[in-house]
Design a protein around this motif. Sequence first.
Motif, PDB file in Angstrom:
ATOM      1  N   LEU A  32       0.830  -1.203   0.000  1.00 15.14           N
ATOM      2  CA  LEU A  32       0.000   0.000   0.000  1.00 15.14           C
ATOM      3  C   LEU A  32       0.866   1.255   0.000  1.00 15.14           C
ATOM      4  CD1 LEU A  32      -2.784   1.272   0.017  1.00 15.14           C
ATOM      5  CD2 LEU A  32      -2.777   1.063   2.523  1.00 15.14           C
ATOM      6  N   ALA A  33       1.912   1.279   0.806  1.00 14.00           N
ATOM      7  CA  ALA A  33       2.801   2.446   0.827  1.00 14.00           C
ATOM      8  C   ALA A  33       3.457   2.643  -0.532  1.00 14.00           C
ATOM      9  CB  ALA A  33       3.852   2.291   1.921  1.00 14.00           C
ATOM     10  N   TRP A  34       3.897   1.567  -1.165  1.00 18.42           N
ATOM     11  CA  TRP A  34       4.522   1.659  -2.486  1.00 18.42           C
ATOM     12  C   TRP A  34       3.533   2.197  -3.517  1.00 18.42           C
ATOM     13  CZ3 TRP A  34       8.795   2.127  -4.964  1.00 18.42           C
ATOM     14  CH2 TRP A  34       8.865   1.843  -6.326  1.00 18.42           C
ATOM     15  N   GLU A  35       2.306   1.675  -3.506  1.00 17.99           N
ATOM     16  CA  GLU A  35       1.289   2.164  -4.445  1.00 17.99           C
ATOM     17  C   GLU A  35       0.975   3.639  -4.198  1.00 17.99           C
ATOM     18  OE1 GLU A  35      -0.302   0.883  -7.168  1.00 17.99           O
ATOM     19  OE2 GLU A  35       0.985  -0.879  -7.016  1.00 17.99           O
ATOM     20  N   CYS A  36       0.924   4.048  -2.941  1.00 18.97           N
ATOM     21  CA  CYS A  36       0.697   5.469  -2.625  1.00 18.97           C
ATOM     22  C   CYS A  36       1.843   6.325  -3.153  1.00 18.97           C
ATOM     23  CB  CYS A  36       0.551   5.668  -1.115  1.00 18.97           C
ATOM     24  SG  CYS A  36      -1.020   5.104  -0.428  1.00 18.97           S
ATOM     25  N   SER A  37       3.068   5.801  -3.097  1.00 22.98           N
ATOM     26  CA  SER A  37       4.218   6.570  -3.583  1.00 22.98           C
ATOM     27  C   SER A  37       4.164   6.750  -5.095  1.00 22.98           C
ATOM     28  CB  SER A  37       5.536   5.918  -3.162  1.00 22.98           C
ATOM     29  OG  SER A  37       5.806   4.760  -3.927  1.00 22.98           O
ATOM     30  N   LYS A  38       3.589   5.791  -5.799  1.00 27.80           N
ATOM     31  CA  LYS A  38       3.453   5.917  -7.251  1.00 27.80           C
ATOM     32  C   LYS A  38       2.374   6.938  -7.608  1.00 27.80           C
ATOM     33  CE  LYS A  38       2.787   1.729  -8.720  1.00 27.80           C
ATOM     34  NZ  LYS A  38       2.743   0.367  -9.273  1.00 27.80           N
ATOM     35  N   ALA A  39       1.541   7.311  -6.632  1.00 24.35           N
ATOM     36  CA  ALA A  39       0.434   8.241  -6.878  1.00 24.35           C
ATOM     37  C   ALA A  39       0.643   9.589  -6.185  1.00 24.35           C
ATOM     38  CB  ALA A  39      -0.874   7.605  -6.413  1.00 24.35           C
ATOM     39  N   GLY A  40       1.889   9.904  -5.823  1.00 22.17           N
ATOM     40  CA  GLY A  40       2.160  11.247  -5.321  1.00 22.17           C
ATOM     41  C   GLY A  40       2.592  11.382  -3.879  1.00 22.17           C
ATOM     42  N   SER A  41       2.433  10.359  -3.076  1.00 22.02           N
ATOM     43  CA  SER A  41       2.936  10.399  -1.706  1.00 22.02           C
ATOM     44  C   SER A  41       4.372   9.883  -1.710  1.00 22.02           C
ATOM     45  CB  SER A  41       2.102   9.507  -0.780  1.00 22.02           C
ATOM     46  OG  SER A  41       0.801  10.018  -0.635  1.00 22.02           O
ATOM     47  N   ALA A 122      -2.669  11.920  20.757  1.00 21.64           N
ATOM     48  CA  ALA A 122      -2.180  12.997  19.901  1.00 21.64           C
ATOM     49  C   ALA A 122      -2.577  12.880  18.432  1.00 21.64           C
ATOM     50  CB  ALA A 122      -0.654  13.067  19.999  1.00 21.64           C
ATOM     51  N   VAL A 123      -2.866  11.662  17.974  1.00 21.27           N
ATOM     52  CA  VAL A 123      -3.016  11.414  16.540  1.00 21.27           C
ATOM     53  C   VAL A 123      -4.286  10.599  16.297  1.00 21.27           C
ATOM     54  CG1 VAL A 123      -1.946  10.251  14.565  1.00 21.27           C
ATOM     55  CG2 VAL A 123      -0.514  11.423  16.231  1.00 21.27           C
ATOM     56  N   PRO A 124      -5.077  10.965  15.280  1.00 20.05           N
ATOM     57  CA  PRO A 124      -6.247  10.127  14.982  1.00 20.05           C
ATOM     58  C   PRO A 124      -5.828   8.737  14.490  1.00 20.05           C
ATOM     59  CG  PRO A 124      -6.003  11.862  13.327  1.00 20.05           C
ATOM     60  CD  PRO A 124      -4.965  12.109  14.375  1.00 20.05           C
ATOM     61  N   HIS A 125      -6.557   7.746  14.956  1.00 19.55           N
ATOM     62  CA  HIS A 125      -6.330   6.349  14.593  1.00 19.55           C
ATOM     63  C   HIS A 125      -7.566   5.833  13.860  1.00 19.55           C
ATOM     64  CE1 HIS A 125      -3.020   6.678  17.356  1.00 19.55           C
ATOM     65  NE2 HIS A 125      -2.723   5.399  17.266  1.00 19.55           N
ATOM     66  N   PHE A 126      -7.328   4.991  12.861  1.00 19.67           N
ATOM     67  CA  PHE A 126      -8.411   4.493  12.011  1.00 19.67           C
ATOM     68  C   PHE A 126      -8.248   3.007  11.753  1.00 19.67           C
ATOM     69  CE2 PHE A 126      -7.526   8.868  10.905  1.00 19.67           C
ATOM     70  CZ  PHE A 126      -8.785   9.447  10.832  1.00 19.67           C
ATOM     71  N   ASP A 127      -9.372   2.333  11.530  1.00 22.34           N
ATOM     72  CA  ASP A 127      -9.362   1.030  10.885  1.00 22.34           C
ATOM     73  C   ASP A 127      -9.451   1.317   9.399  1.00 22.34           C
ATOM     74  OD1 ASP A 127      -9.142  -0.909  12.867  1.00 22.34           O
ATOM     75  OD2 ASP A 127     -11.303  -1.003  13.211  1.00 22.34           O
ATOM     76  N   LEU A 128      -8.539   0.741   8.622  1.00 21.50           N
ATOM     77  CA  LEU A 128      -8.540   0.882   7.168  1.00 21.50           C
ATOM     78  C   LEU A 128      -8.688  -0.508   6.579  1.00 21.50           C
ATOM     79  CD1 LEU A 128      -8.136   2.297   4.434  1.00 21.50           C
ATOM     80  CD2 LEU A 128      -5.648   2.147   4.844  1.00 21.50           C
ATOM     81  N   THR A 129      -9.809  -0.746   5.932  1.00 19.41           N
ATOM     82  CA  THR A 129     -10.051  -2.026   5.281  1.00 19.41           C
ATOM     83  C   THR A 129     -10.075  -1.785   3.781  1.00 19.41           C
ATOM     84  OG1 THR A 129     -11.396  -2.688   7.176  1.00 19.41           O
ATOM     85  CG2 THR A 129     -11.547  -4.045   5.207  1.00 19.41           C
ATOM     86  N   ILE A 130      -9.275  -2.566   3.070  1.00 16.78           N
ATOM     87  CA  ILE A 130      -9.202  -2.415   1.617  1.00 16.78           C
ATOM     88  C   ILE A 130      -9.564  -3.743   0.951  1.00 16.78           C
ATOM     89  CG2 ILE A 130      -7.501  -0.556   1.747  1.00 16.78           C
ATOM     90  CD1 ILE A 130      -5.351  -2.608   0.933  1.00 16.78           C
ATOM     91  N   PRO A 131     -10.046  -3.670  -0.300  1.00 15.98           N
ATOM     92  CA  PRO A 131     -10.376  -4.904  -1.011  1.00 15.98           C
ATOM     93  C   PRO A 131      -9.138  -5.789  -1.185  1.00 15.98           C
ATOM     94  CG  PRO A 131     -11.291  -3.002  -2.144  1.00 15.98           C
ATOM     95  CD  PRO A 131     -10.375  -2.479  -1.079  1.00 15.98           C
ATOM     96  N   ASP A 132      -9.363  -7.071  -1.156  1.00 19.05           N
ATOM     97  CA  ASP A 132      -8.284  -8.048  -1.330  1.00 19.05           C
ATOM     98  C   ASP A 132      -8.117  -8.343  -2.822  1.00 19.05           C
ATOM     99  OD1 ASP A 132      -6.280  -9.751  -0.630  1.00 19.05           O
ATOM    100  OD2 ASP A 132      -7.584 -11.360   0.076  1.00 19.05           O
ATOM    101  N   ASP A 133      -7.826  -7.277  -3.585  1.00 20.88           N
ATOM    102  CA  ASP A 133      -7.720  -7.384  -5.035  1.00 20.88           C
ATOM    103  C   ASP A 133      -6.676  -6.373  -5.489  1.00 20.88           C
ATOM    104  OD1 ASP A 133      -7.997  -7.315  -7.791  1.00 20.88           O
ATOM    105  OD2 ASP A 133     -10.169  -6.982  -7.760  1.00 20.88           O
ATOM    106  N   ARG A 134      -5.471  -6.868  -5.787  1.00 25.76           N
ATOM    107  CA  ARG A 134      -4.363  -5.969  -6.175  1.00 25.76           C
ATOM    108  C   ARG A 134      -4.695  -5.105  -7.372  1.00 25.76           C
ATOM    109  NH1 ARG A 134       1.585  -7.414  -4.530  1.00 25.76           N
ATOM    110  NH2 ARG A 134       2.118  -5.558  -5.689  1.00 25.76           N
ATOM    111  N   ALA A 135      -5.506  -5.607  -8.285  1.00 21.27           N
ATOM    112  CA  ALA A 135      -5.851  -4.830  -9.473  1.00 21.27           C
ATOM    113  C   ALA A 135      -6.601  -3.551  -9.110  1.00 21.27           C
ATOM    114  CB  ALA A 135      -6.683  -5.673 -10.437  1.00 21.27           C
ATOM    115  N   VAL A 140      -8.082   2.338  -5.052  1.00 25.34           N
ATOM    116  CA  VAL A 140      -8.084   2.416  -3.592  1.00 25.34           C
ATOM    117  C   VAL A 140      -7.163   3.545  -3.120  1.00 25.34           C
ATOM    118  CG1 VAL A 140      -7.395   1.196  -1.476  1.00 25.34           C
ATOM    119  CG2 VAL A 140      -8.747   0.012  -3.230  1.00 25.34           C
ATOM    120  N   VAL A 141      -5.999   3.656  -3.737  1.00 28.56           N
ATOM    121  CA  VAL A 141      -5.049   4.707  -3.363  1.00 28.56           C
ATOM    122  C   VAL A 141      -5.637   6.086  -3.650  1.00 28.56           C
ATOM    123  CG1 VAL A 141      -2.821   5.730  -3.975  1.00 28.56           C
ATOM    124  CG2 VAL A 141      -2.993   3.287  -3.460  1.00 28.56           C
ATOM    125  N   ALA A 142      -6.266   6.268  -4.801  1.00 30.73           N
ATOM    126  CA  ALA A 142      -6.896   7.557  -5.110  1.00 30.73           C
ATOM    127  C   ALA A 142      -7.951   7.889  -4.064  1.00 30.73           C
ATOM    128  CB  ALA A 142      -7.512   7.528  -6.513  1.00 30.73           C
TER     129      ALA A 142
END
Length: 153
Positions: A32-41, A122-135, A140-142
């Motif tokens: 997920l971090a790698w995909e986010c980096s390809k999209a501007g993070s 100090a920091v907001p915490h979240f549950d992040l659930t993403i589809p189990d589909d790499r395609a 998802v990143v957008a």
Amino acid sequence: AFGRMTLHASAIERNGRVTAFVGGTGVGKSTLAWECSKAGSAAVADDTLPVRFEDGPSAPLDQALNPVGAVCFLQRGSAEPELTRLDATAALQQQVENGFGEHGDSEIWAHQFDSYHRLVEAVPHFDLTIPDDRARLPEVVAWLHGELDMVVA
């Protein structure tokens, strides 16, 4: 050492803030971090994220400290991505379940628990659930970037 901790997380930097993706081995933190980096993070951590508590929680990046803006406990499996803010009790429980802890040493464990508590306050915490589909990762990143832009100030 006191005044810092390490999260079992991969992380991105976006708009001057670090978002940590916390979770067990194989859940997709690095992907997920790698995909986010390809999209501007910027991907800034892979599997371990040091956090310091000086003027609030921050992560050392390229010799500078960037504030931690959010912690997301990553899971896979939903049909659509979901980002759900956790209350302090649920966030602390997730930190304990997903953290590196020295439960056998009461002094170290007390410090670790205190660090989790400080981060949760100090920091907001979240549950992040993403589809189990790499395609679907680019969509998802957008979506995630849009969500983070709204909740990470």
